[in-house]
Design a protein around this motif. Structure first.
Motif, mmCIF file in Angstrom:
data_model
loop_
_atom_site.group_PDB
_atom_site.id
_atom_site.type_symbol
_atom_site.label_atom_id
_atom_site.label_comp_id
_atom_site.label_asym_id
_atom_site.label_seq_id
_atom_site.Cartn_x
_atom_site.Cartn_y
_atom_site.Cartn_z
ATOM 1 N N PHE A 34 -38.853 27.865 -16.073
ATOM 2 C CA PHE A 34 -39.318 26.506 -16.352
ATOM 3 C C PHE A 34 -40.826 26.393 -16.230
ATOM 4 O O PHE A 34 -41.479 25.747 -17.050
ATOM 5 C CB PHE A 34 -38.648 25.494 -15.415
ATOM 6 N N LEU A 35 -41.396 27.035 -15.211
ATOM 7 C CA LEU A 35 -42.840 26.974 -15.009
ATOM 8 C C LEU A 35 -43.599 27.543 -16.197
ATOM 9 O O LEU A 35 -44.544 26.916 -16.708
ATOM 10 C CB LEU A 35 -43.223 27.730 -13.732
ATOM 11 N N PHE A 36 -43.195 28.719 -16.673
ATOM 12 C CA PHE A 36 -43.908 29.357 -17.772
ATOM 13 C C PHE A 36 -43.678 28.626 -19.096
ATOM 14 O O PHE A 36 -44.589 28.567 -19.924
ATOM 15 C CB PHE A 36 -43.514 30.824 -17.892
ATOM 16 N N ILE A 37 -42.501 28.072 -19.309
ATOM 17 C CA ILE A 37 -42.264 27.302 -20.536
ATOM 18 C C ILE A 37 -43.134 26.054 -20.551
ATOM 19 O O ILE A 37 -43.775 25.728 -21.562
ATOM 20 C CB ILE A 37 -40.772 26.939 -20.684
ATOM 21 N N ILE A 38 -43.190 25.344 -19.420
ATOM 22 C CA ILE A 38 -43.992 24.122 -19.354
ATOM 23 C C ILE A 38 -45.479 24.454 -19.475
ATOM 24 O O ILE A 38 -46.221 23.793 -20.214
ATOM 25 C CB ILE A 38 -43.691 23.354 -18.052
ATOM 26 N N ALA A 39 -45.930 25.501 -18.760
ATOM 27 C CA ALA A 39 -47.345 25.876 -18.832
ATOM 28 C C ALA A 39 -47.717 26.316 -20.244
ATOM 29 O O ALA A 39 -48.779 25.942 -20.760
ATOM 30 C CB ALA A 39 -47.642 26.994 -17.832
ATOM 31 N N GLY A 40 -46.869 27.102 -20.900
ATOM 32 C CA GLY A 40 -47.145 27.536 -22.268
ATOM 33 C C GLY A 40 -47.207 26.369 -23.229
ATOM 34 O O GLY A 40 -48.078 26.322 -24.107
ATOM 35 N N SER A 41 -46.309 25.419 -23.056
ATOM 36 C CA SER A 41 -46.309 24.252 -23.939
ATOM 37 C C SER A 41 -47.550 23.399 -23.729
ATOM 38 O O SER A 41 -48.137 22.895 -24.699
ATOM 39 C CB SER A 41 -45.057 23.412 -23.694
ATOM 40 N N LEU A 42 -47.961 23.241 -22.469
ATOM 41 C CA LEU A 42 -49.155 22.439 -22.195
ATOM 42 C C LEU A 42 -50.414 23.099 -22.744
ATOM 43 O O LEU A 42 -51.257 22.422 -23.355
ATOM 44 C CB LEU A 42 -49.297 22.217 -20.686
ATOM 45 N N VAL A 43 -50.540 24.394 -22.549
ATOM 46 C CA VAL A 43 -51.723 25.098 -23.051
ATOM 47 C C VAL A 43 -51.740 25.092 -24.577
ATOM 48 O O VAL A 43 -52.789 24.908 -25.208
ATOM 49 C CB VAL A 43 -51.785 26.537 -22.488
ATOM 50 N N MET A 44 -50.568 25.252 -25.194
ATOM 51 C CA MET A 44 -50.496 25.221 -26.653
ATOM 52 C C MET A 44 -50.853 23.824 -27.178
ATOM 53 O O MET A 44 -51.584 23.698 -28.167
ATOM 54 C CB MET A 44 -49.103 25.621 -27.138
ATOM 55 N N GLY A 45 -50.376 22.789 -26.512
ATOM 56 C CA GLY A 45 -50.727 21.428 -26.904
ATOM 57 C C GLY A 45 -52.204 21.149 -26.762
ATOM 58 O O GLY A 45 -52.812 20.469 -27.599
ATOM 59 N N TYR A 46 -52.810 21.698 -25.710
ATOM 60 C CA TYR A 46 -54.255 21.553 -25.520
ATOM 61 C C TYR A 46 -55.016 22.232 -26.656
ATOM 62 O O TYR A 46 -55.966 21.667 -27.198
ATOM 63 C CB TYR A 46 -54.661 22.143 -24.175
ATOM 64 N N GLY A 47 -54.586 23.415 -27.049
ATOM 65 C CA GLY A 47 -55.235 24.126 -28.149
ATOM 66 C C GLY A 47 -55.097 23.391 -29.467
ATOM 67 O O GLY A 47 -56.047 23.320 -30.255
ATOM 68 N N ILE A 48 -53.934 22.821 -29.706
ATOM 69 C CA ILE A 48 -53.718 22.058 -30.940
ATOM 70 C C ILE A 48 -54.601 20.813 -30.952
ATOM 71 O O ILE A 48 -55.178 20.461 -31.985
ATOM 72 C CB ILE A 48 -52.230 21.702 -31.101
ATOM 73 N N SER A 49 -54.727 20.155 -29.790
ATOM 74 C CA SER A 49 -55.579 18.965 -29.735
ATOM 75 C C SER A 49 -57.047 19.327 -29.951
ATOM 76 O O SER A 49 -57.786 18.571 -30.588
ATOM 77 C CB SER A 49 -55.397 18.231 -28.409
ATOM 78 N N LEU A 50 -57.486 20.474 -29.424
ATOM 79 C CA LEU A 50 -58.861 20.920 -29.677
ATOM 80 C C LEU A 50 -59.085 21.190 -31.152
ATOM 81 O O LEU A 50 -60.113 20.814 -31.712
ATOM 82 C CB LEU A 50 -59.166 22.195 -28.885
ATOM 83 N N LYS A 51 -58.132 21.826 -31.792
ATOM 84 C CA LYS A 51 -58.261 22.146 -33.217
ATOM 85 C C LYS A 51 -58.280 20.862 -34.051
ATOM 86 O O LYS A 51 -59.031 20.749 -35.010
ATOM 87 C CB LYS A 51 -57.129 23.068 -33.658
ATOM 88 N N ARG A 52 -57.452 19.910 -33.666
ATOM 89 C CA ARG A 52 -57.411 18.645 -34.400
ATOM 90 C C ARG A 52 -58.727 17.890 -34.261
ATOM 91 O O ARG A 52 -59.243 17.320 -35.224
ATOM 92 C CB ARG A 52 -56.253 17.778 -33.904
ATOM 93 N N LYS A 53 -59.302 17.874 -33.037
ATOM 94 C CA LYS A 53 -60.588 17.215 -32.833
ATOM 95 C C LYS A 53 -61.687 17.881 -33.656
ATOM 96 O O LYS A 53 -62.543 17.231 -34.222
ATOM 97 C CB LYS A 53 -60.986 17.256 -31.352
ATOM 98 N N LYS A 54 -61.645 19.219 -33.729
ATOM 99 C CA LYS A 54 -62.656 19.954 -34.490
ATOM 100 C C LYS A 54 -62.526 19.651 -35.984
ATOM 101 O O LYS A 54 -63.513 19.460 -36.669
ATOM 102 C CB LYS A 54 -62.509 21.438 -34.239
#
Length: 59
Positions: free
Chosen positions: A35-55
């Motif tokens: 659960f920890l790694f799934i949640i952490a992976g999803s959060l980091v992936m969401g952060y990367g997608i939000s950075l790409k969208r802002k760019k």
């Protein structure tokens, strides 16, 4: 040839590593690590997608 965006590359490698760690946690049969790694992976992936969208919005 385009330049390599190293921060995004490192972020992508981190996401892949976190999802690979899910496989290790499954092998260890530790539900909390899964659960920890799934949640952490999803959060980091969401952060990367939000950075790409802002760019892409600012260009």
């Amino acid at each position: 040839m385009k330049n390599i965006n190293f921060p995004m590359l490192l972020l992508a490698i981190l996401v892949i590593s976190l999802f690979a760690a899910v496989g290790v946690a499954i092998a260890l049969r530790n539900i909390w690590l899964i659960f920890l790694f799934i949640i952490a992976g999803s959060l980091v992936m969401g952060y990367g997608i939000s950075l790409k969208r802002k760019k892409s919005d600012s260009v």
